[in-house]
Design an enzyme around this catalytic site. Sequence first.
Site, PDB file in Angstrom:
ATOM      1  N   ASP A 179       0.848  -1.198   0.000  1.00  0.00           N
ATOM      2  CA  ASP A 179       0.000   0.000   0.000  1.00  0.00           C
ATOM      3  C   ASP A 179       0.880   1.243   0.000  1.00  0.00           C
ATOM      4  O   ASP A 179       1.701   1.445   0.897  1.00  0.00           O
ATOM      5  CB  ASP A 179      -0.913   0.013   1.222  1.00  0.00           C
ATOM      6  N   TYR A 184       3.136  10.114   0.686  1.00  0.00           N
ATOM      7  CA  TYR A 184       4.094   9.548   1.642  1.00  0.00           C
ATOM      8  C   TYR A 184       5.538   9.922   1.299  1.00  0.00           C
ATOM      9  O   TYR A 184       6.434   9.786   2.128  1.00  0.00           O
ATOM     10  CB  TYR A 184       3.976   8.023   1.701  1.00  0.00           C
ATOM     11  N   LYS A 188      -2.315   6.313  -4.162  1.00  0.00           N
ATOM     12  CA  LYS A 188      -3.394   7.256  -3.849  1.00  0.00           C
ATOM     13  C   LYS A 188      -3.136   8.626  -4.460  1.00  0.00           C
ATOM     14  O   LYS A 188      -1.993   9.096  -4.504  1.00  0.00           O
ATOM     15  CB  LYS A 188      -3.546   7.406  -2.318  1.00  0.00           C
ATOM     16  N   HIS A 245      -7.281   9.895  -1.972  1.00  0.00           N
ATOM     17  CA  HIS A 245      -6.756   9.822  -0.612  1.00  0.00           C
ATOM     18  C   HIS A 245      -7.708  10.440   0.408  1.00  0.00           C
ATOM     19  O   HIS A 245      -7.847   9.927   1.522  1.00  0.00           O
ATOM     20  CB  HIS A 245      -5.399  10.536  -0.564  1.00  0.00           C
TER      21      HIS A 245
END
Length: 336
Positions: A45, A50, A80, A113
């Site tokens: 994931d 990030y 995402k 997201h």
Amino acid sequence: MTSTYTTLSTGQRMPLIGLGTWKSLPGQVKQAVLIALDSGYRHIDCAAAYGNEQEVGQAMWERIGPEKLIKREDVFVTSKLWNTKHHPEDVEPACKKSLADLGLHYLDLYLMHWPMAFHGSLLPGLCPCRRGDEVMPRREDGTIQYADTHYRDTWKAMEQLVDKGLVKAIGLSNFNAKQTDEILRICRHKPVVNQVECHPYLTQKQLLTHCHDRGVALTAYSPLGSPDRPWATPGEPQLLNDPQILAIAGQYGKTPAQVLIRWQVQRGIICIPKSVTQYRIQQNIQVFDFKLSEYDMKQIESFNRNERLIAPTIETGGQKVWRDAGHTHFPFHDPY
């Protein structure tokens, strides 16, 4: 024993356990992904926000592909779309950027997201339609600069990614029940997943039922309570140290993390625990050799406090409030 995967509405088989990569630092995340793949994980994931997809991609390049240890079709990869890329013109470039960083030709799943759009900072000298890459665009007073792009319009642009073969399926993250239904009413390609915070302090029982009734799977992020969440303060609950969880773990000869993950699996919830520690990564997927009793399942469910640990907060007037509560599409004003 419970199957190791769930079947999505598209017919895709999505492994119930995946490796989460949020907060995995550069220099750590590549090794974590390598350990996970070598330990049998077939679900990773990711997210553009990030800031580590390039390093995740390096690990995938070493393990996945023709003449490599693992076939691409055997690994389920999620990424995402971040809030600053909700404008329909930004969706495809954002997806292609994640694909390039991950070194992939397609994603198995691409999630919105959050339902909330943020303004992308404008890059000097460029047309106003070109939005920048600042993850948290802020005004001079430090508040987040919101945008008014509706998630319906973003979704329609995401559907074109399926049409073009860039992604196999699309889904949601942090959407409440009403917002999920709004997407279901207008969609050509149905959302297959809603990824939300979920753990025994926030069981999401109503949202789980709501989504499952509509053929939407639920993925639990921060299933272990995210003890390293950036905004945690002293005295806040630590799920992994909960005496009742420790007691149940002792009964089964398992770790508290394994009990928490097994609890989700038995509820039919996909689980993406994050770790960069080898033995924890290995332990977190070893949950298919035992089963929690019905009594223990209900006991863990009774820990529910409807307590969100992950929604960022700010201090105003000496009180903590949700940072984005003023956004038109903030999802957590509704009970579920």
